[in-house]
Design a protein around this motif. Structure first.
Motif, PDB file in Angstrom:
ATOM      1  N   ILE A 136       9.000  87.126  48.169  1.00 17.72           N
ATOM      2  CA  ILE A 136      10.296  86.809  47.559  1.00 17.72           C
ATOM      3  C   ILE A 136      10.855  88.051  46.879  1.00 17.72           C
ATOM      4  N   VAL A 137      12.156  88.238  47.005  1.00 25.92           N
ATOM      5  CA  VAL A 137      12.847  89.366  46.376  1.00 25.92           C
ATOM      6  C   VAL A 137      13.496  88.875  45.087  1.00 25.92           C
ATOM      7  N   VAL A 138      13.249  89.577  43.987  1.00 22.95           N
ATOM      8  CA  VAL A 138      13.788  89.177  42.683  1.00 22.95           C
ATOM      9  C   VAL A 138      14.832  90.193  42.235  1.00 22.95           C
ATOM     10  N   GLY A 139      16.035  89.690  41.943  1.00 27.10           N
ATOM     11  CA  GLY A 139      17.082  90.551  41.426  1.00 27.10           C
ATOM     12  C   GLY A 139      16.801  90.911  39.986  1.00 27.10           C
ATOM     13  N   LEU A 140      16.662  92.189  39.699  1.00 30.52           N
ATOM     14  CA  LEU A 140      16.314  92.653  38.351  1.00 30.52           C
ATOM     15  C   LEU A 140      17.470  93.439  37.750  1.00 30.52           C
ATOM     16  N   SER A 141      17.992  92.931  36.637  1.00 31.07           N
ATOM     17  CA  SER A 141      19.090  93.613  35.945  1.00 31.07           C
ATOM     18  C   SER A 141      18.592  94.504  34.822  1.00 31.07           C
ATOM     19  N   ALA A 163      13.023  99.258  36.609  1.00 28.54           N
ATOM     20  CA  ALA A 163      11.983 100.057  37.238  1.00 28.54           C
ATOM     21  C   ALA A 163      10.683  99.987  36.433  1.00 28.54           C
ATOM     22  N   TYR A 164      10.813  99.981  35.116  1.00 21.79           N
ATOM     23  CA  TYR A 164       9.639  99.912  34.248  1.00 21.79           C
ATOM     24  C   TYR A 164       8.929  98.571  34.423  1.00 21.79           C
ATOM     25  N   ILE A 165       9.696  97.494  34.520  1.00 24.38           N
ATOM     26  CA  ILE A 165       9.107  96.166  34.707  1.00 24.38           C
ATOM     27  C   ILE A 165       8.327  96.108  36.018  1.00 24.38           C
ATOM     28  N   CYS A 166       8.895  96.673  37.073  1.00 25.06           N
ATOM     29  CA  CYS A 166       8.203  96.688  38.363  1.00 25.06           C
ATOM     30  C   CYS A 166       6.904  97.481  38.273  1.00 25.06           C
ATOM     31  N   GLU A 167       6.939  98.582  37.515  1.00 26.17           N
ATOM     32  CA  GLU A 167       5.726  99.371  37.322  1.00 26.17           C
ATOM     33  C   GLU A 167       4.682  98.563  36.554  1.00 26.17           C
ATOM     34  N   GLN A 168       5.141  97.828  35.524  1.00 26.82           N
ATOM     35  CA  GLN A 168       4.226  96.980  34.758  1.00 26.82           C
ATOM     36  C   GLN A 168       3.554  95.927  35.643  1.00 26.82           C
ATOM     37  N   LEU A 169       4.340  95.315  36.511  1.00 24.54           N
ATOM     38  CA  LEU A 169       3.829  94.230  37.347  1.00 24.54           C
ATOM     39  C   LEU A 169       3.114  94.742  38.600  1.00 24.54           C
ATOM     40  N   GLY A 170       3.284  96.026  38.877  1.00 29.32           N
ATOM     41  CA  GLY A 170       2.656  96.589  40.069  1.00 29.32           C
ATOM     42  C   GLY A 170       3.326  96.131  41.355  1.00 29.32           C
ATOM     43  N   ILE A 171       4.657  96.034  41.328  1.00 25.31           N
ATOM     44  CA  ILE A 171       5.403  95.578  42.500  1.00 25.31           C
ATOM     45  C   ILE A 171       6.393  96.651  42.937  1.00 25.31           C
ATOM     46  N   PRO A 172       6.805  96.659  44.204  1.00 27.74           N
ATOM     47  CA  PRO A 172       7.792  97.639  44.657  1.00 27.74           C
ATOM     48  C   PRO A 172       9.143  97.398  43.996  1.00 27.74           C
ATOM     49  N   HIS A 173       9.934  98.467  43.922  1.00 22.29           N
ATOM     50  CA  HIS A 173      11.273  98.358  43.332  1.00 22.29           C
ATOM     51  C   HIS A 173      12.274  99.065  44.227  1.00 22.29           C
TER      52      HIS A 173
END
Length: 355
Positions: free
Chosen positions: A4-9, A51-61
């Motif tokens: 699933i792709v999550v839109g991150l603002s 970008a920081y949240i994706c790094e925290q979760l270990g997911i692509p951004h």
């Protein structure tokens, strides 16, 4: 498919949505839309936090540059509307044409994924009897954003997930804190992104529309004062008109053609009905006969009883049980049956607006 792709603002809501799905075992991919330059969510600051949240979760951004789409569908749309004397609502337009549509297209074409999720407070359910996807209010009525989502098509609803729809805002904050997300304590955006990045709607519009002095008149045409641009006013406005009068004066119409702001007492800005264009029927198919519903003519307005009368060319007439104050052309009218969004559209010129 568990992808699933999550839109991150870059805000707490979208961050929490991504974290919830990640911890539920989904293969989450973060996607941020580059809408415009500047500060605030959806801009430079928001992209960094996303970008920081994706790094925290270990997911692509992924970051997708759709500034041209945003310019055409939102900025130009707003400027054109204000210049003609209406008060456009950008959020529903943005959700359909700038956010959900492009995100789902990008997910399908580039990420082999047919589902997207966002941090919106609303719910979606499928009705097997009709085959339609229904849009419902969020459990947290104070945060419910279904009003802004009325224009989503069946295709977009079918491909969308709202992980926060059954949560209270306080629970979202708690989960963000539990997952130690950087955005857990980030303040909420209080304004439209354009207002947030420009300081005020007036400042935003003044970048595109030059001051143009004209008359402020009453309903008989008597000149009461002067304005510096009809785009600085909206229907129902009372403060900031700058005219002393025995009774409070309200803006009852904007005559862009003759560059006039028309004012009157409160009774002049209260109307029993209006027409709505660009109607999208959401949870039900378009009816052939009038239906009863409850309608909101502004995001924070109380739902009121109404008869919705279908017209030709994706239009309806709304006849209110009791006359409503400040029906504003360009804003959205969204009608409900309980918690279910039946449909919505854009308010056209009303009786007073045509003076």
């Amino acid at each position: 498919m568990n992808k699933i792709v999550v839109g991150l603002s870059g805000g707490v809501d979208s961050s929490a949505a991504a974290a919830i799905l990640h911890h539920q075992g989904y293969e989450v991919i973060g996607l941020t839309l580059w809408l415009m330059k500047g500060k605030g969510q959806c801009c430079s600051e928001g992209m960094i936090d996303a970008a920081y949240i994706c790094e925290q979760l270990g997911i692509p951004h992924h970051i997708v540059d759709i500034r041209d789409v945003f310019q055409t569908n939102i900025i130009d749309y707003l400027v054109d509307g204000y210049s003609t004397g209406i008060t456009p609502l950008p959020c529903s337009q943005c959700n359909k044409t700038v956010k959900f549509g492009p995100m789902l297209q990008y997910a399908r074409e580039n990420l082999e994924c047919d589902r997207i999720a966002t941090g919106h407070y609303a719910r979606i359910q499928h009705d097997p009897a009709t085959g339609r996807y229904q849009l419902l209010r969020a459990f947290d009525r104070n945060k419910d954003q279904s009003y802004f989502l009325y224009d989503l098509s069946q295709e977009l609803l079918a491909g969308s997930v709202f992980p926060l729809g059954e949560l209270q805002k306080s629970e979202t904050r708690q989960l963000a804190d539990k997952y130690k997300l950087k955005t857990a304590d980030k303040p909420e955006s209080q304004d439209l992104c354009l207002v947030e990045s420009n300081g005020s709607m007036r400042a935003f519009l003044d970048k595109y529309l030059a001051p143009k002095k004209g008359d402020i008149v009453d309903t008989s045409g008597k000149i009461l004062g002067e304005h510096d641009g009809v785009h600085h006013y909206t229907i129902g406005q009372r403060k900031g008109i700058g005219i002393a009068a025995a009774e409070p004066l309200y803006v009852i119409a904007l005559d862009a053609v003759n560059n006039r702001v028309i004012v009157g007492d409160r009774t002049k800005v209260t109307e029993p009905e209006c027409t709505v264009e660009r109607v999208n029927w959401v949870s039900i198919a378009e009816p052939s006969t009038p239906i009863r519903a409850e309608v909101q003519i502004r995001y924070r307005s109380t739902p009121v009883p109404v008869t919705v009368i279908p017209l030709e060319n994706s239009r309806v007439r709304l006849v209110f049980d009791e006359p409503q104050f400040s029906i504003t052309p360009g804003q959205a009218a969204v009608w409900y049956e309980g918690e279910k969004v039946l449909g919505g559209g854009i308010i056209e010129q009303t009786v007073n607006s045509e003076q």
